[in-house]
Design an enzyme around this catalytic site. Structure first.
Site, PDB file in Angstrom:
ATOM      1  N   ARG A 288      24.970  33.276  39.742  1.00  0.00           N
ATOM      2  CA  ARG A 288      26.357  32.946  40.127  1.00  0.00           C
ATOM      3  C   ARG A 288      26.514  31.442  40.332  1.00  0.00           C
ATOM      4  NH1 ARG A 288      27.845  33.433  45.217  1.00  0.00           N
ATOM      5  NH2 ARG A 288      26.550  35.267  45.498  1.00  0.00           N
TER       6      ARG A 288
ATOM      7  N   TYR B 134      53.057  29.184  33.436  1.00  0.00           N
ATOM      8  CA  TYR B 134      52.588  30.542  33.162  1.00  0.00           C
ATOM      9  C   TYR B 134      52.941  31.454  34.354  1.00  0.00           C
ATOM     10  CZ  TYR B 134      49.098  34.051  31.768  1.00  0.00           C
ATOM     11  OH  TYR B 134      48.456  35.188  31.388  1.00  0.00           O
TER      12      TYR B 134
ATOM     13  N   ASP C  18      47.419  22.072  33.129  1.00  0.00           N
ATOM     14  CA  ASP C  18      46.969  23.211  32.333  1.00  0.00           C
ATOM     15  C   ASP C  18      47.278  22.857  30.881  1.00  0.00           C
ATOM     16  OD1 ASP C  18      46.969  25.565  30.810  1.00  0.00           O
ATOM     17  OD2 ASP C  18      47.706  26.817  32.448  1.00  0.00           O
TER      18      ASP C  18
ATOM     19  N   LYS D  44      42.205  31.430  25.047  1.00  0.00           N
ATOM     20  CA  LYS D  44      43.158  31.162  23.971  1.00  0.00           C
ATOM     21  C   LYS D  44      42.467  30.341  22.871  1.00  0.00           C
ATOM     22  CE  LYS D  44      45.723  33.276  26.959  1.00  0.00           C
ATOM     23  NZ  LYS D  44      46.548  32.613  27.944  1.00  0.00           N
TER      24      LYS D  44
HETATM   25  C1  LIG Z   1      46.849  32.716  29.303  1.00  0.00           C
HETATM   26  C2  LIG Z   1      47.214  31.548  30.130  1.00  0.00           C
HETATM   27  C3  LIG Z   1      46.701  31.377  31.432  1.00  0.00           C
HETATM   28  C4  LIG Z   1      45.805  32.394  32.075  1.00  0.00           C
HETATM   29  O1  LIG Z   1      44.597  32.482  31.423  1.00  0.00           O
HETATM   30  P1  LIG Z   1      43.648  33.798  31.526  1.00  0.00           P
HETATM   31  O2  LIG Z   1      42.458  33.375  30.759  1.00  0.00           O
HETATM   32  O3  LIG Z   1      44.394  34.933  30.935  1.00  0.00           O
HETATM   33  O4  LIG Z   1      43.373  34.004  32.971  1.00  0.00           O
HETATM   34  C5  LIG Z   1      47.052  30.244  32.126  1.00  0.00           C
HETATM   35  N1  LIG Z   1      47.893  29.329  31.603  1.00  0.00           N
HETATM   36  C6  LIG Z   1      48.412  29.449  30.374  1.00  0.00           C
HETATM   37  C7  LIG Z   1      49.334  28.409  29.858  1.00  0.00           C
HETATM   38  C8  LIG Z   1      48.105  30.570  29.593  1.00  0.00           C
HETATM   39  O5  LIG Z   1      48.639  30.706  28.372  1.00  0.00           O
END
Ligand SMILES: *Cc1c(COP(=O)(O)O)cnc(C)c1O
Length: 398
Positions: free
Chosen positions: A51, A104, A177, A202
């Site tokens: 961890r 998001y 982000d 993504k």
């Molecule tokens: C999908 C997404 C998230 C969350 O990511 P996960 O891997 O699903 O937890 C956060 N910000 C944006 C812009 C996203 O498209």
């Protein structure tokens, strides 16, 4: 005696040098002198327990670190874990966060529902309005500015240098982000951001088969974040880390191809008289076309394309007639995905809030994959022609 003993491990290690990172499933490591010293030093205990640190996870984190142009990076069990862990590391009770309104959905819940429960105040601004950032950051002490570099689904860009300057002038740090843009298009740390977060689910992984998150920045901040990954338990699984590592090997190639297909597809859609509007940063009519030129790398403008049809009814019919693009949420994978914000990503918003977020009736979002351009155009043409517009260029083809 069955099982794997220390002697087995020693002879195995000496025999081979693998070309790719092995998947280290072991939960714990043999306590040797290095490990005891690590424990005694009160460090990150990297040689102790999985961890705290895992070699497969570190191999993938190193690739992400280089992609972001960062001095340090860490991986987490999801993008949300990266966001929550970062915010909980950087903020404490009594702090104030100035955040973009267009974020998001789960991030928004974290900001407006969970952080206030911990005594953290959150004020929202329009992401693309630099004056609002300056005003809110200057109005009262703030710990953090938080935003997405490219917004969903309207593909608005954050003026990273300007917002970073406003944050720093107010003694705050800028956390972004970067999921929609990805480091292929934008390296926010090079434009003044202090911390960059990615949903590695993504574009970074790119194959719609791993949930993972990443955070990159300076070593001091990353050390603090790693300590919270340990206590909050948001570490990435080694098998997922290996899949991410493998996906990362083609990251640059994938995003280049996806972005160029997306720009061509946006141009093709814009020539259709039965399409009301097309949003893509490559378009001269994108509100931040000029900023895109200053911020985004190598002429790349991203794999996301948003377009608008007459109304939700026609858009739903067209979307459901597509045979190549799959109707699904998420983005950044090798297969083209299509969804509508009103009944998916933005379904929890009220009608007023949706208008404020720029969600027009009939708005459709595409995450362009690796299929050939002509295959995607043919798919869209067949679906659009099957459901002619009542308002625009009825039955017309470009
Ligand atoms: C999908 C997404 C998230 C969350 O990511 P996960 O891997 O699903 O937890 C956060 N910000 C944006 C812009 C996203 O498209």
């Amino acid at each position: 005696m069955t099982g794997w003993r220390p002697d087995d491990a020693a002879s195995y290690q000496s025999r081979t040098t693998p070309l790719v990172p092995p998947v280290h499933h072991a939960v714990t490591y043999l306590l040797d002198e290095t490990a005891y010293k690590d424990i005694a030093d009160g460090g990150l205990r990297e040689t102790w327990y999985s961890r705290f640190s895992n070699p497969t996870v570190e191999a993938a984190a190193e690739v992400v670190r280089r992609l972001e142009g960062a001095d340090a990076a860490a991986l987490t069990s999801s993008g949300m874990s990266a966001i929550a862990t970062s915010l909980l590391t950087l903020c404490r009770s009594g702090d104030r966060v100035v955040a973009a309104r267009q974020v998001y959905g789960d991030t928004r819940d974290l900001l407006v529902r969970d952080l206030p429960r911990l005594g953290i105040t959150v004020d929202l601004v329009d992401a693309t309005d630099v004056d609002q950032w300056r005003h809110q950051l200057g109005r009262a002490p703030a710990r953090l500015a938080y935003a997405e570099t490219m917004s969903n689904p309207t593909l608005g860009l954050l003026d990273v240098p300007a917002v970073a300057a406003a944050a720093h002038a107010a003694g705050a740090r800028l956390v972004v982000d970067n999921t929609f843009a990805s480091p292929a298009l934008l390296r926010p740390l090079e434009h003044g951001a202090d911390l960059v977060i990615e949903s590695a689910t993504k574009f970074l992984n790119g194959h719609s088969d791993v949930i993972a998150g990443a955070v990159a920045g300076d070593p001091e901040t990353l050390r603090e974040i790693r300590l919270r990954i340990v206590t909050l338990g948001g570490n990435l699984d080694p098998h997922a880390a290996f899949l991410l590592w493998r996906g990362l090997q083609t990251f640059d190639l994938r995003v280049r191809r996806q972005s160029s297909t997306a720009a061509d597809l946006a141009a093709w859609l814009a020539r259709r008289p039965d399409v009301a509007a097309v949003i893509h940063p490559s378009r001269a009519d994108h509100p931040q076309h000029e900023l895109a030129g200053r911020l985004l790398r190598d002429g790349l403008r991203g794999a996301m394309v948003t377009f608008v049809l007459d109304d939700d009814e026609r858009a739903l019919a067209v979307m459901r007639s597509l045979r190549v693009a799959a109707e699904a949420t998420s983005l950044g994978g090798v297969e083209t995905l299509v969804s509508m914000p009103f009944n998916s990503s933005h379904a929890s918003l009220g009608a007023d809030e949706r208008v404020r977020a720029g969600i027009a009736a009939g708005m459709v979002r595409l995450s362009v994959g690796l299929e050939p351009l002509d295959v995607l155009c043919a798919d869209l043409a067949a679906a659009l022609d099957a459901h002619p517009s009542d308002h625009f260029g009825k039955g017309a083809t470009p």
